[in-house]
Design a protein around this motif. Sequence first.
Motif, PDB file in Angstrom:
ATOM      1  N   ASP A 245      -0.341  -0.456  -3.544  1.00  0.00           N
ATOM      2  CA  ASP A 245       1.215  -0.227  -4.009  1.00  0.00           C
ATOM      3  C   ASP A 245       1.575   1.488  -3.883  1.00  0.00           C
ATOM      4  OD1 ASP A 245       3.388   0.284  -5.771  1.00  0.00           O
ATOM      5  OD2 ASP A 245       3.134  -1.325  -6.631  1.00  0.00           O
TER       6      ASP A 245
ATOM      7  N   LYS B 130       2.293  -2.446   0.194  1.00  0.00           N
ATOM      8  CA  LYS B 130       3.691  -1.625   0.205  1.00  0.00           C
ATOM      9  C   LYS B 130       3.556  -0.636   0.916  1.00  0.00           C
ATOM     10  CE  LYS B 130       4.376  -3.903  -4.668  1.00  0.00           C
ATOM     11  NZ  LYS B 130       4.552  -3.766  -5.857  1.00  0.00           N
TER      12      LYS B 130
ATOM     13  N   ILE C 293       4.205  -8.228  -6.822  1.00  0.00           N
ATOM     14  CA  ILE C 293       3.640  -9.442  -6.562  1.00  0.00           C
ATOM     15  C   ILE C 293       2.702 -10.132  -7.540  1.00  0.00           C
ATOM     16  CG2 ILE C 293       1.680 -10.171  -5.014  1.00  0.00           C
ATOM     17  CD1 ILE C 293       2.237  -7.631  -3.286  1.00  0.00           C
TER      18      ILE C 293
END
Length: 175
Positions: free
Chosen positions: A113, A136, A156
Motif C-alpha cells: 500500500d 497500490k 482491498i
Amino acid sequence: MGGETPELSAQERAGKAFPVSWDQFHRDCRALTWRLNEVGPFHAVIAITRGGLVPAAIVARELGVRVIDTVCIASYDHTKQGDLQVLKGISDAAMKLGGGTGKGLLIVDDLVDTGKTGKLVREMLPDAHFATVYAKPKGRPLVDTFITEVSQDTWIFFPWDTALSYLPPLRDGAA
Ligand SMILES: O=P(O)(O)OC[C@H]1O[C@H](OP(=O)(O)OP(=O)(O)O)[C@H](O)[C@@H]1O
Ligand SMILES: Nc1nc2[nH]cnc2c(=O)[nH]1
Ligand SMILES: [Mg+2]
C-alpha cells in the motif's frame, strides 16, 4: 470530545472497496506464480505475516518450495496504520540460505500500500525477490513482481477478513 473531527482510518480514506473472493485470490496467486517461475528457482519463501501467509502457501506449493519462513510485522490495527513493529525477524537458517543478503529468496506479501512494510523487509534482505498479489501506486516501485494494481484510494477486502452477507436491493439505497 465535542466538535473534534474524528481521524479517518486508512480504509475510510481509501473510499473504494475491492472485495476479493477465495476463488479470485487463488487464481491471482497462481497467475503470480506463473510470473515467478520465470525468475526462480528460489531456495525459500519468506512470508510477511499475517497477510503473506496465504499467498506464500499457494506460491510455495506451485513452485515446489518446501522451506518457508516468516517475518512478522504489524502496522495496521484493522485499518489504521501505526508504527511498524517487527515481532519476529527472519530465522538464521533462512538468512544462511540467502547468503546473508537474501539472494535466491522469495519474499511474499498479499499487497503493498504505502510500501512501508515492504521497504523494511527489503532492507533486511536487499537481494531477495519481492512479490505481492496486489499493489497500490505508492508501494509499487518496491515490488519486483505483482499481478493486479489498484488505485491508492481503493481498500482491498481479503476473503479471510470477510463473509457473505445480505445486500439490500439497489433501489432501497444500497451502494
Ligand atoms: O505498504 P503498507 O502501507 O506498509 O501496507 C501493506 C501491509 O499492510 C497489511 O498488513 P498489516 O500490517 O495490516 O498486518 P496483517 O498482514 O497481519 O494483516 C498488508 O498485509 C501488508 O503487509
Ligand atoms: N485488507 C487490507 N489491508 C491493507 N493494509 C494496507 N492496505 C490495505 C488494504 O487495502 N486492504
Ligand atoms: Mg501484512
